[in-house]
Every structure is written in structure tokens, then in C-alpha cells.
Design a protein around this motif. Structure first.
Motif, PDB file in Angstrom:
ATOM      1  N   TRP A  98       1.300  -1.175   0.021  1.00 46.28           N
ATOM      2  CA  TRP A  98       0.054  -0.104   0.111  1.00 46.28           C
ATOM      3  C   TRP A  98       0.840   1.163  -0.250  1.00 46.28           C
ATOM      4  CZ3 TRP A  98      -3.984   1.502  -1.725  1.00 46.28           C
ATOM      5  CH2 TRP A  98      -5.080   2.030  -1.163  1.00 46.28           C
ATOM      6  N   PRO A  99       0.573   2.020  -1.320  1.00 42.22           N
ATOM      7  CA  PRO A  99       2.093   3.177  -1.537  1.00 42.22           C
ATOM      8  C   PRO A  99       1.400   3.485  -0.966  1.00 42.22           C
ATOM      9  CG  PRO A  99       1.563   2.550  -3.360  1.00 42.22           C
ATOM     10  CD  PRO A  99       0.685   1.626  -2.159  1.00 42.22           C
ATOM     11  N   THR A 100       1.639   4.487   0.123  1.00 49.48           N
ATOM     12  CA  THR A 100       1.053   5.647   1.090  1.00 49.48           C
ATOM     13  C   THR A 100       1.294   6.698   0.214  1.00 49.48           C
ATOM     14  OG1 THR A 100       2.406   5.625   3.098  1.00 49.48           O
ATOM     15  CG2 THR A 100       0.125   4.033   2.939  1.00 49.48           C
ATOM     16  N   ASP A 101       2.665   6.633  -0.152  1.00 50.84           N
ATOM     17  CA  ASP A 101       3.500   8.302  -0.452  1.00 50.84           C
ATOM     18  C   ASP A 101       3.011   8.760  -1.900  1.00 50.84           C
ATOM     19  OD1 ASP A 101       4.728   8.542   2.035  1.00 50.84           O
ATOM     20  OD2 ASP A 101       6.233   7.050   1.657  1.00 50.84           O
ATOM     21  N   ASP A 102       2.687   7.753  -2.555  1.00 53.88           N
ATOM     22  CA  ASP A 102       1.772   7.084  -4.012  1.00 53.88           C
ATOM     23  C   ASP A 102       1.271   8.793  -4.187  1.00 53.88           C
ATOM     24  OD1 ASP A 102       2.498   6.255  -6.373  1.00 53.88           O
ATOM     25  OD2 ASP A 102       0.201   6.688  -6.269  1.00 53.88           O
ATOM     26  N   GLN A 103       1.406  10.178  -4.865  1.00 48.85           N
ATOM     27  CA  GLN A 103      -0.126  10.794  -5.113  1.00 48.85           C
ATOM     28  C   GLN A 103      -0.742  10.611  -6.170  1.00 48.85           C
ATOM     29  OE1 GLN A 103       0.739  13.673  -3.404  1.00 48.85           O
ATOM     30  NE2 GLN A 103      -1.575  14.178  -3.864  1.00 48.85           N
ATOM     31  N   GLY A 104      -0.957   9.975  -6.955  1.00 46.23           N
ATOM     32  CA  GLY A 104      -1.950   9.633  -7.749  1.00 46.23           C
ATOM     33  C   GLY A 104      -2.977   8.532  -6.629  1.00 46.23           C
ATOM     34  N   ILE A 105      -2.633   7.649  -5.878  1.00 43.60           N
ATOM     35  CA  ILE A 105      -2.926   7.065  -4.773  1.00 43.60           C
ATOM     36  C   ILE A 105      -4.377   7.905  -4.088  1.00 43.60           C
ATOM     37  CG2 ILE A 105      -3.277   5.522  -2.855  1.00 43.60           C
ATOM     38  CD1 ILE A 105      -2.815   3.745  -4.919  1.00 43.60           C
ATOM     39  N   ARG A 106      -3.328   9.422  -3.881  1.00 39.61           N
ATOM     40  CA  ARG A 106      -4.240   9.627  -2.791  1.00 39.61           C
ATOM     41  C   ARG A 106      -5.313  10.811  -3.447  1.00 39.61           C
ATOM     42  NH1 ARG A 106       1.165  11.602   0.531  1.00 39.61           N
ATOM     43  NH2 ARG A 106       0.711  12.477   2.524  1.00 39.61           N
ATOM     44  N   ASN A 107      -4.234  11.110  -5.134  1.00 36.34           N
ATOM     45  CA  ASN A 107      -5.579  11.514  -5.937  1.00 36.34           C
ATOM     46  C   ASN A 107      -6.707  11.001  -6.163  1.00 36.34           C
ATOM     47  OD1 ASN A 107      -3.946  13.750  -6.063  1.00 36.34           O
ATOM     48  ND2 ASN A 107      -3.241  13.475  -7.677  1.00 36.34           N
ATOM     49  N   ALA A 108      -6.559   9.564  -6.205  1.00 37.72           N
ATOM     50  CA  ALA A 108      -7.840   8.674  -6.535  1.00 37.72           C
ATOM     51  C   ALA A 108      -8.509   8.306  -4.946  1.00 37.72           C
ATOM     52  CB  ALA A 108      -7.168   7.323  -7.040  1.00 37.72           C
ATOM     53  N   LEU A 109      -7.905   8.825  -3.878  1.00 38.65           N
ATOM     54  CA  LEU A 109      -8.573   8.067  -2.875  1.00 38.65           C
ATOM     55  C   LEU A 109      -9.368   9.339  -2.632  1.00 38.65           C
ATOM     56  CD1 LEU A 109      -6.497   6.546  -0.293  1.00 38.65           C
ATOM     57  CD2 LEU A 109      -8.156   5.383  -1.283  1.00 38.65           C
ATOM     58  N   GLN A 110      -8.222  10.912  -2.801  1.00 39.36           N
ATOM     59  CA  GLN A 110      -9.437  12.267  -2.575  1.00 39.36           C
ATOM     60  C   GLN A 110     -11.017  11.592  -3.848  1.00 39.36           C
ATOM     61  OE1 GLN A 110      -7.589  15.731  -4.137  1.00 39.36           O
ATOM     62  NE2 GLN A 110      -9.461  17.329  -3.230  1.00 39.36           N
ATOM     63  N   ARG A 111     -10.789  11.528  -5.067  1.00 37.65           N
ATOM     64  CA  ARG A 111     -12.192  11.436  -5.788  1.00 37.65           C
ATOM     65  C   ARG A 111     -12.608  10.471  -5.678  1.00 37.65           C
ATOM     66  NH1 ARG A 111     -11.046  11.939 -12.361  1.00 37.65           N
ATOM     67  NH2 ARG A 111     -10.024  13.623 -11.551  1.00 37.65           N
ATOM     68  N   LEU A 112     -12.741   9.560  -5.350  1.00 39.90           N
ATOM     69  CA  LEU A 112     -13.058   7.920  -4.812  1.00 39.90           C
ATOM     70  C   LEU A 112     -14.569   8.401  -3.261  1.00 39.90           C
ATOM     71  CD1 LEU A 112     -14.574   5.223  -4.792  1.00 39.90           C
ATOM     72  CD2 LEU A 112     -12.589   4.619  -3.384  1.00 39.90           C
ATOM     73  N   TYR A 113     -13.634   9.351  -2.764  1.00 40.00           N
ATOM     74  CA  TYR A 113     -14.363   9.692  -1.507  1.00 40.00           C
ATOM     75  C   TYR A 113     -15.108  10.757  -1.436  1.00 40.00           C
ATOM     76  CZ  TYR A 113     -12.415   5.350   0.382  1.00 40.00           C
ATOM     77  OH  TYR A 113     -12.690   4.081   0.481  1.00 40.00           O
ATOM     78  N   GLN A 114     -14.423  11.852  -2.773  1.00 43.08           N
ATOM     79  CA  GLN A 114     -15.245  12.965  -2.391  1.00 43.08           C
ATOM     80  C   GLN A 114     -14.911  14.012  -1.329  1.00 43.08           C
ATOM     81  OE1 GLN A 114     -19.291  12.694  -3.269  1.00 43.08           O
ATOM     82  NE2 GLN A 114     -19.508  11.919  -5.109  1.00 43.08           N
ATOM     83  N   LEU A 115     -13.190  13.518  -1.894  1.00 43.65           N
ATOM     84  CA  LEU A 115     -12.783  14.929   0.250  1.00 43.65           C
ATOM     85  C   LEU A 115     -12.573  16.051  -0.570  1.00 43.65           C
ATOM     86  CD1 LEU A 115     -10.471  11.705   1.476  1.00 43.65           C
ATOM     87  CD2 LEU A 115     -12.847  12.699   2.228  1.00 43.65           C
ATOM     88  N   GLU A 116     -12.072  17.234  -0.309  1.00 38.76           N
ATOM     89  CA  GLU A 116     -11.624  18.509  -0.375  1.00 38.76           C
ATOM     90  C   GLU A 116     -10.302  18.405  -1.107  1.00 38.76           C
ATOM     91  OE1 GLU A 116     -13.612  21.896   0.870  1.00 38.76           O
ATOM     92  OE2 GLU A 116     -15.450  20.824   1.315  1.00 38.76           O
ATOM     93  N   GLU A 117      -9.561  17.623  -0.562  1.00 39.38           N
ATOM     94  CA  GLU A 117      -7.846  18.109  -0.329  1.00 39.38           C
ATOM     95  C   GLU A 117      -7.395  16.099  -0.416  1.00 39.38           C
ATOM     96  OE1 GLU A 117      -6.349  18.564   3.643  1.00 39.38           O
ATOM     97  OE2 GLU A 117      -6.972  20.500   1.980  1.00 39.38           O
ATOM     98  N   PRO A 118      -6.366  15.880  -0.906  1.00 35.27           N
ATOM     99  CA  PRO A 118      -5.844  14.182  -1.629  1.00 35.27           C
ATOM    100  C   PRO A 118      -5.529  14.533   0.507  1.00 35.27           C
ATOM    101  CG  PRO A 118      -4.159  16.174  -2.963  1.00 35.27           C
ATOM    102  CD  PRO A 118      -5.185  16.801  -1.499  1.00 35.27           C
ATOM    103  N   PRO A 119      -6.024  12.903   0.556  1.00 36.91           N
ATOM    104  CA  PRO A 119      -6.104  12.305   2.436  1.00 36.91           C
ATOM    105  C   PRO A 119      -4.429  12.734   2.311  1.00 36.91           C
ATOM    106  CG  PRO A 119      -6.010  10.065   0.740  1.00 36.91           C
ATOM    107  CD  PRO A 119      -6.324  11.974   0.045  1.00 36.91           C
ATOM    108  N   SER A 120      -4.447  12.639   3.948  1.00 33.68           N
ATOM    109  CA  SER A 120      -3.216  12.944   4.328  1.00 33.68           C
ATOM    110  C   SER A 120      -2.527  10.831   4.722  1.00 33.68           C
ATOM    111  CB  SER A 120      -2.989  13.077   6.246  1.00 33.68           C
ATOM    112  OG  SER A 120      -3.316  12.229   6.890  1.00 33.68           O
ATOM    113  N   LYS A 121      -0.930  11.406   4.676  1.00 32.46           N
ATOM    114  CA  LYS A 121      -0.720  10.312   4.575  1.00 32.46           C
ATOM    115  C   LYS A 121      -0.709   8.898   5.740  1.00 32.46           C
ATOM    116  CE  LYS A 121       3.946   7.156   5.347  1.00 32.46           C
ATOM    117  NZ  LYS A 121       5.440   7.521   5.445  1.00 32.46           N
TER     118      LYS A 121
END
Length: 152
Positions: A98-121
Motif C-alpha cells: 500500500w504505497p501511502t506516499d504515492d500522489q496518484g493513490i492519494r488523488n484517486a482516494l480524494q476522488r473516490l471519497y469526494q474529499l476536499e483535498e488528497p488524504p494525508s499519509k
């Protein structure tokens, strides 16, 4: 660009894939002319020196657990946790990375969960917990979701 540089690098050794000794004996200027930056030359040489000093082969690494592999590989200059995780996922085909430092993963999670910003690590780590022991597969789908979003 990376493929071009890789091709030029391999062309320096036309008869075979380069060994660690070959790389260490290649003048820095020759490596630079192939397209490697000064820092990349330093990284490639450090890797070659560590290979000569007994860095485990991919086959030997494959017998280790993920944390041990990350520990071993991050001793090489230029290889960080993210790079080691990509090797675990794509080369060693580990299913629960689970690459928590990957910006693509964070951006996809932001989109998936409709977050205001990418999640923290830490938030990214929590998001991945339900997908254990298949977080690598979840990561792949998250990366693909970003590509799909670009389609329309």
C-alpha cells in the motif's frame, strides 16, 4: 524520454546487459552523454557498487518479506520507500503493498471519497486497511480510475 535514455544506456554495452563492473568502469562523461544526470550517474554507480558488495539479487529478494526488501533497497542511494514498493508490486507481484506516499493513490482516494483535498499519509493508510491483504490490487484499480477519469 526515460525510454530513450534507457536505450542509449543499453547501447553503451552492445554485446550484453551491463554488469556492475561494466557500469563502474564506464566513465561518468560517457554515462552523462547517454542522458543520465549527475545524480542518476551517482545512483547507478551506488547500485552497481552495492551489487558488487553483495546486494541480494531479485531472486534472493523474492524470498524476503516486504519490510526486509524495503530495508535492503533503501540503502541504495536514489532508491526510496516508494521505489521499493513499486518493485514489490510490479516486479515481485506482491499483493498487499500500500504505497501511502504515492500522489496518484492519494488523488484517486480524494476522488473516490469526494474529499476536499488528497488524504494525508495517515488517512491514506486508514483508507487502505479494508483492502488488506489485496492492497496492491486496490492500488492498481485506483491508478486506473485516474486514467479513466481523464477520458471524460
Amino acid at each position: 524520454m526515460a525510454a530513450t535514455i534507457h536505450g542509449r544506456f543499453l547501447a553503451l554495452y552492445p554485446s550484453q546487459a551491463p554488469t556492475a563492473a561494466d557500469i563502474l568502469h564506464t566513465p561518468e562523461q560517457t554515462l552523462r552523454q547517454a542522458g543520465l544526470s549527475r545524480s542518476k550517474v551517482s545512483y547507478v554507480r551506488d547500485l552497481a557498487a552495492k551489487v558488487q558488495s553483495g546486494l541480494p539479487t531479485l531472486e534472493q529478494l523474492a524470498t524476503q518479506d516486504d519490510d526486509a526488501i524495503i530495508q535492503i533497497l533503501t540503502q541504495v542511494k536514489g532508491i526510496g520507500r516508494w521505489s521499493a514498493q513499486m518493485l514489490l508490486i510490479f516486479r515481485l507481484q506482491r499483493q498487499d503493498v500500500w504505497p501511502t506516499d504515492d500522489q496518484g493513490i492519494r488523488n484517486a482516494l480524494q476522488r473516490l471519497y469526494q474529499l476536499e483535498e488528497p488524504p494525508s499519509k495517515a488517512e491514506t493508510e486508514r483508507c487502505g486497511q479494508p483492502w488488506q491483504p489485496y492492497r496492491s490490487i486496490a492500488a492498481w484499480y485506483l491508478w486506473r480510475s485516474l486514467a479513466m477519469a481523464d477520458w471524460g
